[in-house]
Design a protein around this motif. Structure first.
Motif, PDB file in Angstrom:
ATOM      1  N   ALA A  20      41.236  48.403  41.283  1.00 38.32           N
ATOM      2  CA  ALA A  20      41.308  48.773  39.866  1.00 38.32           C
ATOM      3  C   ALA A  20      42.621  49.479  39.561  1.00 38.32           C
ATOM      4  CB  ALA A  20      40.121  49.655  39.496  1.00 38.32           C
ATOM      5  N   LEU A  21      43.076  50.313  40.472  1.00 39.73           N
ATOM      6  CA  LEU A  21      44.342  51.033  40.253  1.00 39.73           C
ATOM      7  C   LEU A  21      45.551  50.106  40.353  1.00 39.73           C
ATOM      8  CD1 LEU A  21      43.564  54.396  42.095  1.00 39.73           C
ATOM      9  CD2 LEU A  21      43.683  53.972  39.618  1.00 39.73           C
ATOM     10  N   GLN A  22      45.342  48.906  40.911  1.00 36.69           N
ATOM     11  CA  GLN A  22      46.402  47.892  40.940  1.00 36.69           C
ATOM     12  C   GLN A  22      46.334  47.002  39.696  1.00 36.69           C
ATOM     13  OE1 GLN A  22      45.918  45.777  44.614  1.00 36.69           O
ATOM     14  NE2 GLN A  22      46.373  47.580  45.867  1.00 36.69           N
ATOM     15  N   GLY A  23      45.389  47.305  38.801  1.00 35.71           N
ATOM     16  CA  GLY A  23      45.273  46.549  37.559  1.00 35.71           C
ATOM     17  C   GLY A  23      44.310  45.381  37.614  1.00 35.71           C
ATOM     18  N   LYS A  24      43.532  45.277  38.679  1.00 37.74           N
ATOM     19  CA  LYS A  24      42.592  44.161  38.834  1.00 37.74           C
ATOM     20  C   LYS A  24      41.163  44.657  38.566  1.00 37.74           C
ATOM     21  CE  LYS A  24      45.522  42.489  42.530  1.00 37.74           C
ATOM     22  NZ  LYS A  24      45.647  42.519  43.982  1.00 37.74           N
ATOM     23  N   PRO A  25      40.487  44.079  37.571  1.00 39.72           N
ATOM     24  CA  PRO A  25      39.093  44.496  37.319  1.00 39.72           C
ATOM     25  C   PRO A  25      38.227  44.243  38.555  1.00 39.72           C
ATOM     26  CG  PRO A  25      39.923  43.103  35.534  1.00 39.72           C
ATOM     27  CD  PRO A  25      40.943  43.057  36.634  1.00 39.72           C
ATOM     28  N   GLN A  26      37.305  45.119  38.801  1.00 39.53           N
ATOM     29  CA  GLN A  26      36.431  45.039  39.971  1.00 39.53           C
ATOM     30  C   GLN A  26      34.969  45.048  39.523  1.00 39.53           C
ATOM     31  OE1 GLN A  26      37.922  45.092  43.283  1.00 39.53           O
ATOM     32  NE2 GLN A  26      39.673  44.695  41.936  1.00 39.53           N
ATOM     33  N   THR A  27      34.173  44.196  40.111  1.00 41.34           N
ATOM     34  CA  THR A  27      32.727  44.175  39.860  1.00 41.34           C
ATOM     35  C   THR A  27      32.035  44.038  41.209  1.00 41.34           C
ATOM     36  OG1 THR A  27      33.005  43.144  37.692  1.00 41.34           O
ATOM     37  CG2 THR A  27      30.839  42.953  38.709  1.00 41.34           C
ATOM     38  N   PHE A  28      31.060  44.895  41.461  1.00 42.28           N
ATOM     39  CA  PHE A  28      30.359  44.848  42.744  1.00 42.28           C
ATOM     40  C   PHE A  28      28.989  45.494  42.625  1.00 42.28           C
ATOM     41  CE2 PHE A  28      32.845  48.675  42.549  1.00 42.28           C
ATOM     42  CZ  PHE A  28      32.046  49.670  43.097  1.00 42.28           C
ATOM     43  N   GLU A  29      28.128  45.126  43.558  1.00 41.96           N
ATOM     44  CA  GLU A  29      26.802  45.742  43.647  1.00 41.96           C
ATOM     45  C   GLU A  29      26.772  46.653  44.865  1.00 41.96           C
ATOM     46  OE1 GLU A  29      23.211  43.426  43.137  1.00 41.96           O
ATOM     47  OE2 GLU A  29      24.320  41.899  41.998  1.00 41.96           O
ATOM     48  N   ARG A  30      25.945  47.649  44.781  1.00 36.15           N
ATOM     49  CA  ARG A  30      25.867  48.611  45.876  1.00 36.15           C
ATOM     50  C   ARG A  30      24.431  49.114  45.993  1.00 36.15           C
ATOM     51  NH1 ARG A  30      29.240  48.996  48.995  1.00 36.15           N
ATOM     52  NH2 ARG A  30      31.032  49.616  47.777  1.00 36.15           N
ATOM     53  N   ALA A  31      23.953  49.243  47.211  1.00 37.49           N
ATOM     54  CA  ALA A  31      22.660  49.886  47.488  1.00 37.49           C
ATOM     55  C   ALA A  31      22.977  51.332  47.863  1.00 37.49           C
ATOM     56  CB  ALA A  31      21.934  49.184  48.623  1.00 37.49           C
ATOM     57  N   LEU A  44      25.082  48.159  39.786  1.00 37.97           N
ATOM     58  CA  LEU A  44      26.097  47.169  39.488  1.00 37.97           C
ATOM     59  C   LEU A  44      27.230  47.945  38.842  1.00 37.97           C
ATOM     60  CD1 LEU A  44      27.138  44.252  39.152  1.00 37.97           C
ATOM     61  CD2 LEU A  44      25.922  44.187  36.953  1.00 37.97           C
ATOM     62  N   ALA A  45      28.406  47.891  39.455  1.00 35.54           N
ATOM     63  CA  ALA A  45      29.543  48.677  38.975  1.00 35.54           C
ATOM     64  C   ALA A  45      30.675  47.769  38.510  1.00 35.54           C
ATOM     65  CB  ALA A  45      30.046  49.605  40.084  1.00 35.54           C
ATOM     66  N   HIS A  46      31.319  48.221  37.463  1.00 33.04           N
ATOM     67  CA  HIS A  46      32.520  47.563  36.944  1.00 33.04           C
ATOM     68  C   HIS A  46      33.604  48.629  36.871  1.00 33.04           C
ATOM     69  CE1 HIS A  46      30.033  44.194  35.491  1.00 33.04           C
ATOM     70  NE2 HIS A  46      29.189  45.116  35.084  1.00 33.04           N
ATOM     71  N   TYR A  47      34.707  48.393  37.530  1.00 32.16           N
ATOM     72  CA  TYR A  47      35.869  49.274  37.416  1.00 32.16           C
ATOM     73  C   TYR A  47      36.900  48.508  36.594  1.00 32.16           C
ATOM     74  CZ  TYR A  47      34.065  52.255  41.231  1.00 32.16           C
ATOM     75  OH  TYR A  47      33.315  53.092  42.016  1.00 32.16           O
ATOM     76  N   LEU A  48      37.153  48.994  35.386  1.00 32.96           N
ATOM     77  CA  LEU A  48      38.046  48.303  34.464  1.00 32.96           C
ATOM     78  C   LEU A  48      39.339  49.093  34.310  1.00 32.96           C
ATOM     79  CD1 LEU A  48      35.286  47.531  31.820  1.00 32.96           C
ATOM     80  CD2 LEU A  48      36.138  46.024  33.630  1.00 32.96           C
ATOM     81  N   PHE A  59      41.248  54.011  35.447  1.00 26.99           N
ATOM     82  CA  PHE A  59      40.270  52.952  35.181  1.00 26.99           C
ATOM     83  C   PHE A  59      38.987  53.556  34.655  1.00 26.99           C
ATOM     84  CE2 PHE A  59      39.681  54.074  39.629  1.00 26.99           C
ATOM     85  CZ  PHE A  59      38.301  54.154  39.783  1.00 26.99           C
ATOM     86  N   TYR A  60      38.231  52.712  33.971  1.00 28.46           N
ATOM     87  CA  TYR A  60      36.918  53.093  33.473  1.00 28.46           C
ATOM     88  C   TYR A  60      35.891  52.581  34.466  1.00 28.46           C
ATOM     89  CZ  TYR A  60      39.400  53.759  29.087  1.00 28.46           C
ATOM     90  OH  TYR A  60      40.282  54.171  28.133  1.00 28.46           O
ATOM     91  N   ALA A  61      34.900  53.392  34.727  1.00 29.03           N
ATOM     92  CA  ALA A  61      33.818  52.985  35.626  1.00 29.03           C
ATOM     93  C   ALA A  61      32.535  52.854  34.805  1.00 29.03           C
ATOM     94  CB  ALA A  61      33.635  54.004  36.735  1.00 29.03           C
ATOM     95  N   LEU A  62      32.002  51.646  34.790  1.00 30.57           N
ATOM     96  CA  LEU A  62      30.708  51.396  34.152  1.00 30.57           C
ATOM     97  C   LEU A  62      29.723  51.066  35.264  1.00 30.57           C
ATOM     98  CD1 LEU A  62      31.914  49.041  31.296  1.00 30.57           C
ATOM     99  CD2 LEU A  62      31.353  51.451  31.096  1.00 30.57           C
ATOM    100  N   VAL A  63      28.698  51.867  35.381  1.00 27.93           N
ATOM    101  CA  VAL A  63      27.727  51.671  36.455  1.00 27.93           C
ATOM    102  C   VAL A  63      26.339  51.556  35.843  1.00 27.93           C
ATOM    103  CG1 VAL A  63      26.790  52.601  38.597  1.00 27.93           C
ATOM    104  CG2 VAL A  63      29.190  53.030  38.007  1.00 27.93           C
ATOM    105  N   HIS A  64      25.637  50.492  36.235  1.00 32.55           N
ATOM    106  CA  HIS A  64      24.293  50.234  35.724  1.00 32.55           C
ATOM    107  C   HIS A  64      23.309  50.299  36.880  1.00 32.55           C
ATOM    108  CE1 HIS A  64      26.180  48.558  32.109  1.00 32.55           C
ATOM    109  NE2 HIS A  64      27.003  47.953  32.937  1.00 32.55           N
ATOM    110  N   ASP A  65      22.165  50.911  36.640  1.00 32.33           N
ATOM    111  CA  ASP A  65      21.092  50.917  37.626  1.00 32.33           C
ATOM    112  C   ASP A  65      20.353  49.579  37.505  1.00 32.33           C
ATOM    113  OD1 ASP A  65      18.783  51.200  39.140  1.00 32.33           O
ATOM    114  OD2 ASP A  65      18.426  53.266  38.513  1.00 32.33           O
ATOM    115  N   VAL A  66      20.466  48.753  38.526  1.00 32.24           N
ATOM    116  CA  VAL A  66      19.829  47.428  38.519  1.00 32.24           C
ATOM    117  C   VAL A  66      18.742  47.341  39.596  1.00 32.24           C
ATOM    118  CG1 VAL A  66      21.790  46.220  37.476  1.00 32.24           C
ATOM    119  CG2 VAL A  66      21.678  46.480  39.966  1.00 32.24           C
ATOM    120  N   THR A  67      18.182  48.485  39.944  1.00 30.10           N
ATOM    121  CA  THR A  67      17.161  48.534  40.990  1.00 30.10           C
ATOM    122  C   THR A  67      15.994  47.616  40.673  1.00 30.10           C
ATOM    123  OG1 THR A  67      17.779  50.808  41.525  1.00 30.10           O
ATOM    124  CG2 THR A  67      15.612  50.051  42.281  1.00 30.10           C
TER     125      THR A  67
END
Length: 157
Positions: A20-31, A44-48, A59-67
């Protein structure tokens, strides 16, 4: 972010942070382990990247609980696997039973002299074979709502 996430989670997320700090949007899931240690939560996280005049300012971090979604998806996968195993077992049993019926008819055909009863038993045997063929094609088909008639007739003949 390290103080917010803790050292372990921060290190797991580091490649996404750097991306994200290199300017590339990131999307990933994490347990993420629950604080009480019983199970995990799924996110489910999005780093914009925040890019102003071509420069990444953060960057902005949008994190959703997708449990719930993740657990439902896992339950559906388990249920599908159970149904596939059950379908395989049913197919095997039906196939075996049709073969037994066909064999019993064959034994009777051999014992009876040609004539009306003999012809009737042979007709029954052909019908059982036709049913077995439809059953086999339905089992192997991707779409169980239809059977390839051309292939069915070719095999039957």
């Amino acid at each position: 972010m390290r103080s917010l996430l803790g050292s372990d989670l921060f290190e797991k997320n580091r490649p996404f942070i750097e991306g994200a700090l290199q300017g590339k949007p990131q999307t990933f899931e994490r347990a993420i382990p629950r604080p009480n240690g019983e199970g995990v939560r799924h996110s489910l996280a999005h780093y914009l990247p925040d890019i102003v005049e071509g420069e990444v300012r953060g960057f902005y971090a949008l994190v959703h609980d997708v449990t719930e979604i993740t657990e439902n998806r896992q339950q559906l996968a388990r249920s599908l696997k159970e149904r596939e195993v059950m379908l395989q077992e049913i197919h095997h049993r039906v196939k075996n039973n049709l073969q037994v019926v066909s064999s019993l008819l064959n034994l009777q055909v051999r014992r009876i002299a040609p004539g009306t009863a003999h012809d009737a038993l042979e007709d029954c045997q052909r019908r059982v074979t036709a049913i077995a063929l439809v059953h086999e094609q339905l089992y192997q088909a991707r779409d169980c709502s239809r059977v390839g008639f051309r292939e069915y007739i070719r095999t039957l003949v």
